[in-house]
Design an enzyme around this catalytic site. Sequence first.
Site, PDB file in Angstrom:
ATOM      1  N   HIS A 334      56.937 -23.467 -27.166  1.00 14.08           N
ATOM      2  CA  HIS A 334      57.355 -22.131 -26.716  1.00 14.08           C
ATOM      3  C   HIS A 334      58.519 -21.568 -27.511  1.00 14.08           C
ATOM      4  CE1 HIS A 334      60.421 -24.401 -24.434  1.00 14.08           C
ATOM      5  NE2 HIS A 334      61.072 -23.275 -24.291  1.00 14.08           N
ATOM      6  N   ASP A 335      59.410 -22.430 -27.972  1.00 12.30           N
ATOM      7  CA  ASP A 335      60.594 -21.940 -28.697  1.00 12.30           C
ATOM      8  C   ASP A 335      60.476 -22.119 -30.206  1.00 12.30           C
ATOM      9  OD1 ASP A 335      62.289 -20.739 -26.864  1.00 12.30           O
ATOM     10  OD2 ASP A 335      63.272 -22.612 -26.279  1.00 12.30           O
ATOM     11  N   LYS A 338      62.372 -19.900 -32.336  1.00 21.11           N
ATOM     12  CA  LYS A 338      63.831 -19.994 -32.355  1.00 21.11           C
ATOM     13  C   LYS A 338      64.347 -20.555 -33.681  1.00 21.11           C
ATOM     14  CE  LYS A 338      65.803 -20.945 -28.465  1.00 21.11           C
ATOM     15  NZ  LYS A 338      66.251 -21.773 -27.350  1.00 21.11           N
ATOM     16  N   HIS A 387      57.338 -16.510 -22.493  1.00 26.61           N
ATOM     17  CA  HIS A 387      58.181 -17.328 -21.604  1.00 26.61           C
ATOM     18  C   HIS A 387      59.491 -16.656 -21.227  1.00 26.61           C
ATOM     19  CE1 HIS A 387      59.916 -18.638 -25.519  1.00 26.61           C
ATOM     20  NE2 HIS A 387      60.996 -18.922 -24.825  1.00 26.61           N
ATOM     21  N   ASP A 416      61.779 -23.365 -17.952  1.00 29.30           N
ATOM     22  CA  ASP A 416      62.733 -23.052 -19.029  1.00 29.30           C
ATOM     23  C   ASP A 416      64.098 -22.659 -18.460  1.00 29.30           C
ATOM     24  OD1 ASP A 416      63.180 -22.561 -21.882  1.00 29.30           O
ATOM     25  OD2 ASP A 416      63.320 -20.444 -21.314  1.00 29.30           O
TER      26      ASP A 416
HETATM   27 FE   LIG Z   1      63.260 -22.459 -24.119  1.00 25.25          FE
HETATM   28 FE   LIG Z   2      63.105 -19.222 -25.534  1.00 23.83          FE
END
Ligand SMILES: [Fe+2]
Ligand SMILES: [Fe+2]
Length: 491
Positions: A334-335, A338, A387, A416
Amino acid sequence: MSSRARDDTLNVIPSAQNSSLEAVRVSEVLAALSFALDLTEGQPMGHSLRSCLIGMEIADRLGLPLHDRRDLYYALLLKDVGCSSNSARVFELFGGDERLTKHDLKRVDWANYFKAMRYMFSHTMPSAPWFQRARRIVSLARAGSAVATDLIERRCERGAAIVTQIGLGARVADGVRSLDEHWDGSGQPRGLMHAAIPLQARILCLAQTLEVFTALEGAAAALEVAEQRSGRWFDPTLVSACRGMQPALASWRDLGEAALRHEVAEREPGGAVLLAGPGTLDRIALGFAEVVDAKSPFTAQHSFRVTHYALEIATRIGFDERERSDLRRAALLHDIGKLSVPNAVLDKPGSLSNEEWEAVRLHPYYTLRILLHVRGFQQIAQVAASHHERLDGRGYFRGLRGEQVPLAAQVIAAADIFEALSSPRPYRPALPEDTALQIMERDRRVGICDACLDALGEVVRGETADDVEHPLPGDDGESGAMADDAERRAA
Ligand SMILES: [Fe+2]
Ligand SMILES: [Fe+2]
């Protein structure tokens, strides 16, 4: 390939049968995810894929046997998989945007004193007063090669470990581990020389340098750099093999994303291709979750823990096995977007500027962009990229509302936010679990799914910290949302 016998989920089938199967190639998955590695290294998206084309062209010109070309191919796609493990340390040492520091590091010839000093001056604490900068530069210069060895060793060892975990075998891992060794023994971290450096690693080092210089200064200049560093950085035999490669380098530089992926798929060494079974897909997702979590000391274990809580919630609200399987991959990844956010933002102890906040808000967009390129991951990509959405439409990055937010994304969002609140952040210590749940109550039905929050409460109250197990059981300073976001912005 040598890993074949060991790995029952890395299925190998004759390439002639491929068109009739809907299975996903391992190379397709790795090629798509390599865009995340480019972001981490501050390289333009496509750097790893173009390096792959260059490296495979060198292999063809050398006439390498099939098994060597196959190991090389995967090593080229994953050469930067350890890249996030030194991001926080690069930021700590140099300050500024570590992605720019890392980007230019691939070009610097440390044997040239003036170029080395120019690099240090332009990348060390660029926005600090001159005396602070001077002090830091002197301390870095004193530490000398020990700093470089530490940074590169972290990256190489982590990269090799992830390659091994994915199941691509010791030779691919060794290539990734030795990426920064130089022909004359001046490289890092082990100072290997000549034939002691695995041939794959020698090709990786030359291919990535040619790619970086071609992108910035053109194909002719890139080949000139290779000639200048022949016998120092590069194996002279390999540099000789590159002569006349200028038109190919130039054409690959100008390829769009889709064409680039197509070219890389075409270059997969013939005879057989590796297909990703469910186990392999899970291991690749796990490996890239580790890449994400290693980016910042504040997110170590984040993706694992979010995955654990998300699966526990899903079980309680009735997800079936297939839905849980997709949820696991979406939660682990999900990240992944990032990796586009600088550590100066992720690790910042104070509130974020508007510009920094914008970088944070964009990370689910990058998650979507990266995962959409994995065939068969369309649904997973949409879930993972949602998310940070809220039921009331005040989330990001698309401002989805109510049922527009997929249920699986609501599950991940609850996991999260809880994981973020109950873990330490640069601007506050970890909150007790009960406090985290109380904060989340404020967003019940407004931002967070009712049933997910009930299920999360049951999970948290029914287990001890030891129940959260590696590997598939995991706000970021930014993330999560709601409670944590508001807290961060107001800090
Ligand atoms: Fe996260
Ligand atoms: Fe995130």
